[in-house]
Design a protein around this motif. Sequence first.
Motif, PDB file in Angstrom:
ATOM      1  N   LEU A  15       0.827  -1.206   0.000  1.00  0.00           N
ATOM      2  CA  LEU A  15       0.000   0.000   0.000  1.00  0.00           C
ATOM      3  C   LEU A  15       0.864   1.260   0.000  1.00  0.00           C
ATOM      4  CD1 LEU A  15      -2.812  -1.071   2.514  1.00  0.00           C
ATOM      5  CD2 LEU A  15      -2.993  -0.840   0.022  1.00  0.00           C
ATOM      6  N   ALA A  16       1.992   1.203   0.712  1.00  0.00           N
ATOM      7  CA  ALA A  16       2.898   2.359   0.736  1.00  0.00           C
ATOM      8  C   ALA A  16       3.502   2.606  -0.641  1.00  0.00           C
ATOM      9  CB  ALA A  16       4.006   2.128   1.769  1.00  0.00           C
ATOM     10  N   ILE A  17       3.823   1.506  -1.342  1.00  0.00           N
ATOM     11  CA  ILE A  17       4.376   1.647  -2.692  1.00  0.00           C
ATOM     12  C   ILE A  17       3.350   2.255  -3.627  1.00  0.00           C
ATOM     13  CG2 ILE A  17       5.195   0.348  -4.696  1.00  0.00           C
ATOM     14  CD1 ILE A  17       6.495  -1.615  -2.736  1.00  0.00           C
ATOM     15  N   VAL A  18       2.101   1.773  -3.510  1.00  0.00           N
ATOM     16  CA  VAL A  18       1.032   2.321  -4.343  1.00  0.00           C
ATOM     17  C   VAL A  18       0.872   3.820  -4.105  1.00  0.00           C
ATOM     18  CG1 VAL A  18      -1.464   2.313  -4.744  1.00  0.00           C
ATOM     19  CG2 VAL A  18      -0.221   0.154  -4.589  1.00  0.00           C
ATOM     20  N   GLU A  19       0.955   4.227  -2.848  1.00  0.00           N
ATOM     21  CA  GLU A  19       0.736   5.630  -2.504  1.00  0.00           C
ATOM     22  C   GLU A  19       1.860   6.532  -2.993  1.00  0.00           C
ATOM     23  OE1 GLU A  19      -1.336   8.728  -1.542  1.00  0.00           O
ATOM     24  OE2 GLU A  19      -2.113   6.702  -1.239  1.00  0.00           O
ATOM     25  N   ILE A  21       3.378   6.345  -5.802  1.00  0.00           N
ATOM     26  CA  ILE A  21       3.326   6.545  -7.255  1.00  0.00           C
ATOM     27  C   ILE A  21       2.621   7.861  -7.543  1.00  0.00           C
ATOM     28  CG2 ILE A  21       2.452   5.619  -9.432  1.00  0.00           C
ATOM     29  CD1 ILE A  21       2.620   2.833  -8.170  1.00  0.00           C
ATOM     30  N   SER A  22       3.254   8.723  -8.334  1.00  0.00           N
ATOM     31  CA  SER A  22       2.735  10.079  -8.554  1.00  0.00           C
ATOM     32  C   SER A  22       1.549  10.111  -9.510  1.00  0.00           C
ATOM     33  CB  SER A  22       3.842  10.992  -9.092  1.00  0.00           C
ATOM     34  OG  SER A  22       4.353  10.482 -10.314  1.00  0.00           O
ATOM     35  N   GLU A  23       1.453   9.144 -10.403  1.00  0.00           N
ATOM     36  CA  GLU A  23       0.345   9.116 -11.343  1.00  0.00           C
ATOM     37  C   GLU A  23      -0.782   8.244 -10.799  1.00  0.00           C
ATOM     38  OE1 GLU A  23       2.254   7.731 -14.871  1.00  0.00           O
ATOM     39  OE2 GLU A  23       2.847   9.745 -15.496  1.00  0.00           O
ATOM     40  N   PRO A  24      -2.003   8.444 -11.283  1.00  0.00           N
ATOM     41  CA  PRO A  24      -3.132   7.641 -10.795  1.00  0.00           C
ATOM     42  C   PRO A  24      -2.861   6.146 -10.930  1.00  0.00           C
ATOM     43  CG  PRO A  24      -3.931   9.483 -12.097  1.00  0.00           C
ATOM     44  CD  PRO A  24      -2.446   9.489 -12.244  1.00  0.00           C
ATOM     45  N   PHE A  25      -3.108   5.422  -9.834  1.00  0.00           N
ATOM     46  CA  PHE A  25      -2.807   3.995  -9.779  1.00  0.00           C
ATOM     47  C   PHE A  25      -3.881   3.306  -8.964  1.00  0.00           C
ATOM     48  CE2 PHE A  25      -0.739   0.125  -8.379  1.00  0.00           C
ATOM     49  CZ  PHE A  25       0.040  -0.244  -9.472  1.00  0.00           C
ATOM     50  N   VAL A  26      -4.365   2.150  -9.452  1.00  0.00           N
ATOM     51  CA  VAL A  26      -5.427   1.436  -8.752  1.00  0.00           C
ATOM     52  C   VAL A  26      -5.178  -0.067  -8.850  1.00  0.00           C
ATOM     53  CG1 VAL A  26      -6.927   1.393 -10.782  1.00  0.00           C
ATOM     54  CG2 VAL A  26      -7.940   1.179  -8.513  1.00  0.00           C
ATOM     55  N   VAL A  27      -5.559  -0.784  -7.794  1.00  0.00           N
ATOM     56  CA  VAL A  27      -5.425  -2.232  -7.750  1.00  0.00           C
ATOM     57  C   VAL A  27      -6.824  -2.836  -7.728  1.00  0.00           C
ATOM     58  CG1 VAL A  27      -4.503  -4.212  -6.485  1.00  0.00           C
ATOM     59  CG2 VAL A  27      -3.279  -2.020  -6.446  1.00  0.00           C
ATOM     60  N   LEU A  28      -7.092  -3.768  -8.624  1.00  0.00           N
ATOM     61  CA  LEU A  28      -8.397  -4.412  -8.736  1.00  0.00           C
ATOM     62  C   LEU A  28      -8.277  -5.893  -8.383  1.00  0.00           C
ATOM     63  CD1 LEU A  28      -9.509  -2.944 -12.201  1.00  0.00           C
ATOM     64  CD2 LEU A  28      -9.871  -1.945  -9.931  1.00  0.00           C
ATOM     65  N   ASP A  29      -9.384  -6.460  -7.907  1.00  0.00           N
ATOM     66  CA  ASP A  29      -9.392  -7.909  -7.661  1.00  0.00           C
ATOM     67  C   ASP A  29      -9.791  -8.637  -8.940  1.00  0.00           C
ATOM     68  OD1 ASP A  29     -12.123  -7.628  -7.930  1.00  0.00           O
ATOM     69  OD2 ASP A  29     -12.565  -7.872  -5.800  1.00  0.00           O
ATOM     70  N   ALA A  37      -6.137   2.109  -4.060  1.00  0.00           N
ATOM     71  CA  ALA A  37      -5.801   3.149  -5.041  1.00  0.00           C
ATOM     72  C   ALA A  37      -5.031   4.235  -4.331  1.00  0.00           C
ATOM     73  CB  ALA A  37      -7.064   3.707  -5.691  1.00  0.00           C
ATOM     74  N   ASN A  38      -4.242   4.993  -5.067  1.00  0.00           N
ATOM     75  CA  ASN A  38      -3.465   6.058  -4.436  1.00  0.00           C
ATOM     76  C   ASN A  38      -4.224   7.387  -4.465  1.00  0.00           C
ATOM     77  OD1 ASN A  38      -3.257   6.756  -7.105  1.00  0.00           O
ATOM     78  ND2 ASN A  38      -1.006   6.725  -7.186  1.00  0.00           N
ATOM     79  N   SER A  39      -3.661   8.353  -3.781  1.00  0.00           N
ATOM     80  CA  SER A  39      -4.306   9.668  -3.687  1.00  0.00           C
ATOM     81  C   SER A  39      -4.433  10.326  -5.052  1.00  0.00           C
ATOM     82  CB  SER A  39      -3.503  10.576  -2.746  1.00  0.00           C
ATOM     83  OG  SER A  39      -3.462  10.040  -1.450  1.00  0.00           O
ATOM     84  N   ALA A  40      -3.451  10.104  -5.925  1.00  0.00           N
ATOM     85  CA  ALA A  40      -3.503  10.707  -7.257  1.00  0.00           C
ATOM     86  C   ALA A  40      -4.724  10.221  -8.034  1.00  0.00           C
ATOM     87  CB  ALA A  40      -2.226  10.377  -8.028  1.00  0.00           C
ATOM     88  N   PHE A  41      -5.100   8.956  -7.846  1.00  0.00           N
ATOM     89  CA  PHE A  41      -6.284   8.416  -8.527  1.00  0.00           C
ATOM     90  C   PHE A  41      -7.550   9.101  -8.020  1.00  0.00           C
ATOM     91  CE2 PHE A  41      -9.804   5.359  -8.694  1.00  0.00           C
ATOM     92  CZ  PHE A  41      -9.818   5.065 -10.050  1.00  0.00           C
ATOM     93  N   PHE A  42      -7.699   9.184  -6.712  1.00  0.00           N
ATOM     94  CA  PHE A  42      -8.899   9.801  -6.148  1.00  0.00           C
ATOM     95  C   PHE A  42      -8.977  11.290  -6.473  1.00  0.00           C
ATOM     96  CE2 PHE A  42      -8.231   6.225  -3.026  1.00  0.00           C
ATOM     97  CZ  PHE A  42      -9.304   5.471  -3.469  1.00  0.00           C
ATOM     98  N   LYS A  43      -7.838  11.956  -6.420  1.00  0.00           N
ATOM     99  CA  LYS A  43      -7.824  13.393  -6.661  1.00  0.00           C
ATOM    100  C   LYS A  43      -8.081  13.718  -8.134  1.00  0.00           C
ATOM    101  CE  LYS A  43      -4.942  17.519  -6.063  1.00  0.00           C
ATOM    102  NZ  LYS A  43      -3.621  18.033  -5.591  1.00  0.00           N
ATOM    103  N   THR A  44      -7.425  12.969  -9.022  1.00  0.00           N
ATOM    104  CA  THR A  44      -7.566  13.254 -10.462  1.00  0.00           C
ATOM    105  C   THR A  44      -8.999  13.056 -10.933  1.00  0.00           C
ATOM    106  OG1 THR A  44      -5.277  12.615 -10.901  1.00  0.00           O
ATOM    107  CG2 THR A  44      -6.796  12.595 -12.774  1.00  0.00           C
ATOM    108  N   PHE A  45      -9.621  11.969 -10.476  1.00  0.00           N
ATOM    109  CA  PHE A  45     -10.959  11.646 -10.971  1.00  0.00           C
ATOM    110  C   PHE A  45     -12.066  12.034  -9.992  1.00  0.00           C
ATOM    111  CE2 PHE A  45      -8.001   8.574 -12.951  1.00  0.00           C
ATOM    112  CZ  PHE A  45      -8.154   8.973 -14.264  1.00  0.00           C
TER     113      PHE A  45
END
Length: 356
Positions: A15-19, A21-29, A37-45
């Motif tokens: 989770l720390a590695i995901v966070e 990452i500067s660009e939007p990043f998300v992990v799906l099952d 997902a990281n903050s960039a994903f939530f903030k961008t979208f």
Amino acid sequence: MQQFAEPGDAKTLALAIVETISEPFVVLDSQLRVVAANSAFFKTFEIDPARSHGISLFDLDERQWDIPLLRERLRTAIPEHPLISGFEFDRDVAGIGRRTFLMTARTVDYGRSSAPNTLLAFRDVTEARRAEAERQALLERTEDLLAQQRVLFQEMQHRVANSLQIIASILMLKARSVTSEETRHHLEDAHQRVMSAATVQNYLHLTDGVDEIEVSTYLQKLCEGLARSIILDSRPIIIDVNATQCTIPSRNAVSIGLIVTELVINAVKYAFPVVTSSARVLVSYEAHGTDWRLVVSDNGVGLDAPDKAAEPGLGSVIIEALTKQLDARVEITSSEHGMSVTVAHATFHSTLSTAA
């Protein structure tokens, strides 16, 4: 000894590695539901983190992610575990508008120990695509302008060639109508010089305005035209060309062509007062880097011939002026075996034979 993290530590680390990452990043099952997902994903979208965990990617943001092509790509990715690289798609983003994204997807298979996860990374390439579109539009406009310029250039060349032909015709008519031999002689000289300029212009017209002119072909065509126009059947004179394979800027081609024409005409008119089957004029050109040398030589009677001594100075003035434009120098050598005129740019050491 290598130390492996405990399961809880591994999750925290992931989770720390995901966070980070500067660009939007998300992990799906495996069902394409959001695991992290990281903050960039939530903030961008502009997605609420509290209302995203366990939600299908396609149900997020009022189903803004439910893009048929994206759904198809991801559904295919999970069972086959491929890497999806450079998948480009457009979507509307609240507060920003229409954006273009480049997505990279990778499905991670843990074997039988756990269900696979799909990792998605997004990069906003809207500005890059916009810049590419602007560059392409600019390129197309430039090509259109260049096409228009070529048309105008060809039209200008056509008009110049026509004008030279008209001037030459007028000079010839005047030469035929005057009674003074001296005046007729000057008018005929003027006619030949105008025709020389027309010959150069006609060849350059065939090159379609290119920046570099191939010297050997250029001089060969030029001298063939001169031979047809000034050499009579009763005075057979051979005009040869010996030129290395090289090019010259088109801006210099006119000056060099006019110099060659002037020197060849002068040699044909004055070097062979007596008809001989061995009469020959040689035009040679060679270049080393930015240095070049042009030589027009003949095997005639040399400069001491009475007709040459009486030659008016206009031809010399023209050659000197054109040579100066080319930042070159003129050298003349003459003997009873013929005459040679050299026009050279900077220091030059010849590797060609220039003897006529």
